[in-house]
Design an enzyme around this catalytic site. Structure first.
Site, PDB file in Angstrom:
ATOM      1  N   GLY A 148      -7.264 -12.509  -1.943  1.00  0.00           N
ATOM      2  CA  GLY A 148      -6.107 -11.644  -1.753  1.00  0.00           C
ATOM      3  C   GLY A 148      -6.289 -10.334  -2.487  1.00  0.00           C
ATOM      4  N   CYS A 149      -5.485  -9.356  -2.129  1.00  0.00           N
ATOM      5  CA  CYS A 149      -5.612  -8.030  -2.735  1.00  0.00           C
ATOM      6  C   CYS A 149      -5.271  -8.066  -4.220  1.00  0.00           C
ATOM      7  CB  CYS A 149      -4.751  -7.016  -1.991  1.00  0.00           C
ATOM      8  SG  CYS A 149      -3.045  -7.547  -1.712  1.00  0.00           S
ATOM      9  N   TYR A 150      -4.105  -8.638  -4.553  1.00  0.00           N
ATOM     10  CA  TYR A 150      -3.744  -8.712  -5.969  1.00  0.00           C
ATOM     11  C   TYR A 150      -4.741  -9.560  -6.763  1.00  0.00           C
ATOM     12  CZ  TYR A 150       0.978  -6.795  -4.988  1.00  0.00           C
ATOM     13  OH  TYR A 150       2.035  -6.008  -4.633  1.00  0.00           O
ATOM     14  N   ALA A 153      -7.938  -7.469  -7.699  1.00  0.00           N
ATOM     15  CA  ALA A 153      -7.770  -6.500  -8.786  1.00  0.00           C
ATOM     16  C   ALA A 153      -7.530  -7.208 -10.112  1.00  0.00           C
ATOM     17  CB  ALA A 153      -6.617  -5.548  -8.462  1.00  0.00           C
TER      18      ALA A 153
END
Lengths: 345, 345, 345, 345
Positions: A148-150, A153
């Site tokens: 996932g994107c979160y 990061a």
């Protein structure tokens, strides 16, 4: 090598198309969208006029397998868990951009996603595609659970400090900010222009489905179970994620030393740019690129480490990392097709 | 009652003018700007055409004292510390919107602001103008140190929990996000459109001059010295501040009970709206108004409290609170002239 | 082939660097900035960290000539007119992105730019670099006057209709809208975030220095002197220009026929995408790319043609067209290095 | 006096509520929304927490008539034409913010709106509520057709020149730009954040339903039938409309003389601010206010007049003008409740 895309009209697919077109070893094969099969792609996305004019297709596992080498699934959660078995069967490798194969625990999946989980057998087959950390497993995988994107990061920012004994592992707080494209192209009031422009909005406090994914990775990497506080905010911009993360330090140490430690950890990772002291990345500085930039600061007054990690949510947070994983799976340089300089300003 | 404004061409002054014009008991007297004395106000700010057409004046303490009852100082730091003595002498009451009279400790001021502090005598005269907390002292003050924008949102969000014994006072983390108007009208690369649009940027990590102000208030209110981690972010919008704050709880307690506690604490505070469970405020929901809205959420998995406090940085974070203080100083209802509904969308 | 950039810290240079890095036949040689010579590039633009870390150099025509094959000048007006003679002398080819060599008439230059014009000799040497129209001359040129952003969008949209006898040439009105990056990185109140966000602003009515450039091209192409009304607006976005253009038609003709005529005119122009009937391009549909997309609509009630032309001002309006011209000058396919799909959303 | 609002959850209603709350002679009575009857208003719009907490009601003409003196209809087109007869019957005055009563010709209505028009009888009863132009008729009206947002900005900008013999009436071109709030709160791809942020988009070329409304007013005021070219653009901001209008002049005349003429025409109109020479209004300069600001420029090279007219689409373009009309209908100063200074920045 031919790449098919399933879930063809979302922003994830569009970004895959943008990146595949730059890639020297990949071409776009089928683009599948059951809801819009038959429509011309450039009618739905006029920016693709004269570039991608092919019609959208219906899903057909055998035909996809025959005509393509790789399939990207950019579908909503609970869709790819049903499609992947027949696709793997047809002989293609699958990169799933949804959350369906990310969590090893079917209970966790059900409790956070409120859907039936994928079959255990396929969960075990899947490799979690956080490229910098799991490159070795990714190289031999046939099914990638693209992060996932979160989680991308967050985990890239936290893993190096968790690999030391400098972090109080009970103290981790992640304050995440995302552009609106992360919410996709589906209409909703939270992505309605007049509601989000000139506005910041926190959402899903303590309830975001990326929490168990983050905790699974951090626990794996630190070697002990980790629970985090994770807050997400929607900010008025299209692309970009910034995670501002707070960790209590167990001993006094300078920003400079922490930075050195991160630089060493990521010395072979071309897409991770650890910034020098006093230099904190902003999201625009990675826009359109596959970079994850990390800034670090020790607050000496509280002996707390602040980690700021930024990505383009549609590139390193989705389509770019998917391509990076395809590069690894094929033995290509992981940078292949991903060397663009961020678009600034 | 006539109100003069010094520092007349910044955004703080402009907002004061907007609010004074709505106020039933105040009119605009002199507007002072040494750098642009003689210019017509509406030439610099065409939105004031046909409304405020008077010329800007040079500073003259005696003339200001003679023609006005109240003086607002919306000047850069280290200016008002020089002007206030002569103004008080001339008989007017002063509301200083800069940081010059906020810190009691001259050492702290020098160490964070890198300027010479105001004279001790005037620091002792000054009342810190956090209206909801210090109303009694404000009522009799002649010199108000109007709080900073971040300290307003932060302290209003944290004080109620610090008044209980539920908070681990060593655990406070404040992740603040601000619109760009907080940087004022002075030109700088960080307020340059193409640099901040489609971007989030952290700045002044551990070095923001609002840190000692926040710690002074929180220490006063909790009764013991408090040190916080405070991170500021610039987000692509003009107005609004959101502070997302994290506090470890010393015992298990539900979101609902915390909310009740906050509602009771602020039961007589018209400008503080404590939101019900599951309802988290966004900045646009207070835009243009003097409200500070507070959302609360206990993360049961970590027993950590998340407090989200939002204000319009130019209203409750500057000009609006200044007017609220003038209301208190004059025995008027604190809402006088400040009853506007937020401008939404 | 090595390319130097002069005027190295503006947005035009940054975009040149982004595009040169993608180009298979070009590498970045010297980057010149007299004002910041010695500074590391990535310190000024952190998005270039680990990519372009070289120091900025001072201007030295001989050294530039020795080490580079091509020089891009992305300097403010009146600078390149002084540098180009020595550069040409040193043997490099020059692409000037400023307005210094665009106008053939020195009187016109002086009257609109308020500077001393370039030497006549060099004005005659210069080829106007509107790639789709003047490709033949560009191929053999040593000095290119790269077109302005507005003139590019405007002339590409108007030339086809002016080549027919369908247009009333006295009726041309151009209503142009630009993102803020067109104003460059220099600080000014009109590019100050809080002034332009949530705002549209017309500027330089009837006084924009691109007017004579537009008229020169249109007059050349139509064969008779053309005077236009040209209005520019600043809109709250970073990139993109849209020109909405109005032309009275001299006879009744359908949108469809006009579109066919444009499609034929641009049949060999890969970067011009003439949209089908009812399909009007928006600026985001060309963002980051070298495309100029054109939409056409005949208002039958007034027999007036509306032409909507969009470009990315930093690509087709500046750096991209400069690269396209270099491709032409070297006999390469004009698309070399410029095949990116627009970045959407 | 009590005011009811029908169509209670759109942006028009929300703005009416914001303005009514400031008004000394009006209070909010019923708020009607058939689709959300029973819901608490502040649950749908949290910015109204503690201010407007009443429940939404179902439509009931008799009850509305009994409890209210005035009814604002902020409903989609074709709704108010059905509700107004029973409301007028129940004794209240009606202000309709939709297009249902604006066009005198039922044929025109059907051809542009694609709905059945209102009953002729009520069309004749209706007064067109362009306050500055039709104040006398408005004063005695029971049914107001409140003007559209674009027609307000357009006609206020054009009428003065059309009242002279200086304008070539066949030459009128209106290039309009609007913020996204004009599209309302209903979900659609054109109001989806990621689609419109960093983008300009033209829409409904030659097909906007405001065209016949504009032409009806301009024809009435000029005394001869007028046909215009009208283009609308969506720009990335929430509030604001700018109309840039072009008119060929029939004789040579200076900007200054035209400005004098406009100043005289609007000398008693408090909400129209005609700007001095060289001063062109931007939309932010009227944000949140009922002003319509007008800038004028004669392009001497083409003898064409450019008129730039700006309004806040939700205030002077909708709710504000509705309140202004109520003021006129009741014999109050037209400024009552509308004296706010624009919110800048």
């Amino acid at each position: 090598m031919k790449a098919a895309i399933i879930g063809g009209t979302g922003y994830g697919s569009i970004e895959l198309i943008r990146l595949i077109q730059k890639h020297p070893h990949l071409t776009i094969g089928s683009v599948v969208s059951n809801s819009q099969a038959g429509a011309r792609f450039s009618d739905i996305y006029p920016h693709l006029s004269d570039i991608v004019d092919q019609p959208l297709e219906s899903f057909d596992a055998d035909a996809l397998g025959e005509n393509n080498d790789i399939v990207f699934l950019a579908t909503p959660s609970s869709v790819s868990s049903n499609l992947v078995p027949s696709l793997l069967n047809s002989g293609v490798k699958c990169i799933d951009l949804s959350g369906d194969f990310r969590l090893r625990s079917t209970e966790e999946y059900e409790s956070w996603y409120k859907h039936k989980p994928a079959d255990e057998k396929y969960l075990q087959l899947a490799s979690y595609g956080l490229s910098e950390i799991y490159a070795e497993k990714i190289k031999t995988a046939n099914l990638i659970a693209n992060p996932g994107c979160y989680p991308t990061a967050t985990t890239l920012g936290l893993i190096p400090i968790l690999k030391t004994n400098l972090a109080d592992e009970t103290s981790i707080i992640i304050d995440a900010k995302s552009g609106v494209s992360g919410a996709g192209r589906g209409l909703s009031l939270t992505a309605h222009y007049s509601e989000i422009n000139e506005n910041i909005k926190a959402y899903k406090l303590g309830a975001h489905q990326h929490i168990p994914e983050i905790e699974q990775v951090l626990s794996d990497e630190s070697g002990s179970p980790i629970t985090v506080t994770f807050t997400t905010h929607l900010v008025p911009m299209t692309r970009g994620i910034m995670c501002t993360m707070y960790v209590n330090l167990t001993e006094e140490i300078s920003s400079k030393k922490i930075i050195d430690l991160y630089k060493q950890f990521y010395q072979d990772s071309h897409f991770i740019r650890v910034r020098p002291e006093g230099n904190i990345p902003s999201t625009k500085e990675v826009a359109g690129s596959n970079f994850c930039d990390i800034g670090l600061h020790v607050d000496e007054r509280t002996n707390r480490l602040t980690i700021i990690s930024v990505i383009d949510n549609l590139v390193k947070g989705a389509a770019g990392q998917a391509i990076q994983n395809v590069n690894l799976m094929n033995g290509w340089d992981e940078r292949t097709g991903l060397t663009d300089i961020p678009m600034y300003p």
